[in-house]
Scaffold this motif. Sequence first.
Motif, PDB file in Angstrom:
ATOM      1  N   TRP A  10       0.838  -1.210   0.000  1.00 28.90           N
ATOM      2  CA  TRP A  10       0.000   0.000   0.000  1.00 28.90           C
ATOM      3  C   TRP A  10       0.867   1.252   0.000  1.00 28.90           C
ATOM      4  N   ARG A  11       1.909   1.277   0.791  1.00 28.07           N
ATOM      5  CA  ARG A  11       2.799   2.440   0.863  1.00 28.07           C
ATOM      6  C   ARG A  11       3.613   2.590  -0.423  1.00 28.07           C
ATOM      7  N   THR A  30       3.827   6.052  -2.769  1.00 31.68           N
ATOM      8  CA  THR A  30       5.077   6.747  -3.083  1.00 31.68           C
ATOM      9  C   THR A  30       5.582   6.477  -4.501  1.00 31.68           C
ATOM     10  N   ARG A  31       5.323   5.268  -5.014  1.00 31.33           N
ATOM     11  CA  ARG A  31       5.761   4.898  -6.363  1.00 31.33           C
ATOM     12  C   ARG A  31       4.616   4.190  -7.079  1.00 31.33           C
ATOM     13  N   PRO A  32       3.575   4.917  -7.436  1.00 28.01           N
ATOM     14  CA  PRO A  32       2.381   4.278  -8.013  1.00 28.01           C
ATOM     15  C   PRO A  32       2.663   3.492  -9.281  1.00 28.01           C
ATOM     16  N   ARG A  70       3.676  -0.219  -8.461  1.00 29.88           N
ATOM     17  CA  ARG A  70       2.776  -1.116  -7.747  1.00 29.88           C
ATOM     18  C   ARG A  70       2.317  -2.280  -8.622  1.00 29.88           C
ATOM     19  N   GLY A  71       1.934  -1.992  -9.860  1.00 33.69           N
ATOM     20  CA  GLY A  71       1.476  -3.055 -10.752  1.00 33.69           C
ATOM     21  C   GLY A  71       2.574  -4.055 -11.059  1.00 33.69           C
ATOM     22  N   ALA A  72       3.781  -3.554 -11.315  1.00 31.32           N
ATOM     23  CA  ALA A  72       4.899  -4.445 -11.616  1.00 31.32           C
ATOM     24  C   ALA A  72       5.247  -5.295 -10.406  1.00 31.32           C
ATOM     25  N   ALA A  73       5.190  -4.696  -9.218  1.00 30.31           N
ATOM     26  CA  ALA A  73       5.492  -5.452  -8.001  1.00 30.31           C
ATOM     27  C   ALA A  73       4.453  -6.548  -7.768  1.00 30.31           C
ATOM     28  N   ALA A  74       3.179  -6.219  -7.959  1.00 33.11           N
ATOM     29  CA  ALA A  74       2.121  -7.215  -7.779  1.00 33.11           C
ATOM     30  C   ALA A  74       2.272  -8.357  -8.776  1.00 33.11           C
TER      31      ALA A  74
END
Length: 285
Positions: free
Chosen positions: A118-119, A123-125, A128-132
Motif C-alpha cells: 500500500w505504501r 510513493t511509487r504508483p 505497484r502493478g509491476a510489483a504485484a
Amino acid sequence: LLLAAAGVGVAVGVDSAYYGRLTWSALNFFRFNFLEGHSSLYGTHHAAWYVVEGLPAILGTMAPLLLLASWSRPGAPRVLAATIVLTVAVYSLSAHKELRFLLPVLPLLLVFAGDGMWRLGLTRPRLRGAAALAIVASNAAAFAFLGLRHQRAPMECIEFLRSEMEGKMAGFSVDFLTTCHATPYTSHLHAGLRCVDLRFLDCSPRRLSDGRLTRDTTDSARLVQEGAAFVEEYYRRPGSRWPRYIVVADEVLANVSSVLPGYAAVARFEHNIESSAGLVVLGRG
C-alpha cells in the motif's frame, strides 16, 4: 487468565489420564527441547538462521515489502510487530530450527507485507502493478515446482500404495525401511476404522549408559550404517513378518536387496531434479 487456566487444567487432565501419571505434554516439550537442549539431536542451525534464511524463504518476493511497512504505529500494528519479534526471538534460542516453526507468524507478516504494498502505491504508483505481477508470478512458479515436482517421491510412493491397498485390501501390509519421517505414512495411507498393517523403523532417541541421548543407535540409523546385517536381524525379531510391500530408499537398496528374498522392485519414485535418488517399492512375488 481464567480461560488460560481452564485450558491448562483440561490439558493436564487429559495428558495425566492418558499417561497414567500427573504430567503436561507442553511442559515436557519445553523442558526436553529448550531447557535440556535435546532438539539438537534432529539438526542444528546458527542463532540468526530464522532472520537471514528462514523468513526470506517463507516470504519469497514479498520479503522486500516488509522494509516499506510501518512497524511502530500505535495500536494493533505495534502489537502484531511485537508478537512477530518475540516469537522469532524465542524460537531462535533453540539450536534446532525448521521452516514450519515460522508458519504461525506468516499471516502476521503478510499483514505488514500488504502495508508495504500500500505504501509503495502511495510513493511509487507506477511500480505497484509491476510489483504485484512479480509477486503473483513468482509464487505461482514456486507453487508449480515445489508443489508438483520437487521432492515428490514421498507423496507419489504413498499414493501408489494407497491405490494398491484399495485394489486388494486383504493381506495388505507395508514395512518402511527408511530414515525417520521419510513419508506421510498414515496421514495419507489409512482405511477408515480398519487398521492398516504398516510398520516403520524406530528413530526415537536412545539413552546411553552415561545418561546422554543419541540417535546413532536407532533402527533407522542402523539401517544406513549396517545395511543387510541390520535387515536380517530386524526380520528375526519376535513378532516380525514378511509384508506384501517394503519401501526402501534408493541409495540403500543395493545394500539390502540380497537379504530380501522373493521381493522385486514394482515402483520407483524420483525425489528431485538434481539426482535420481528416491524411494523404491519392493513387492513380494
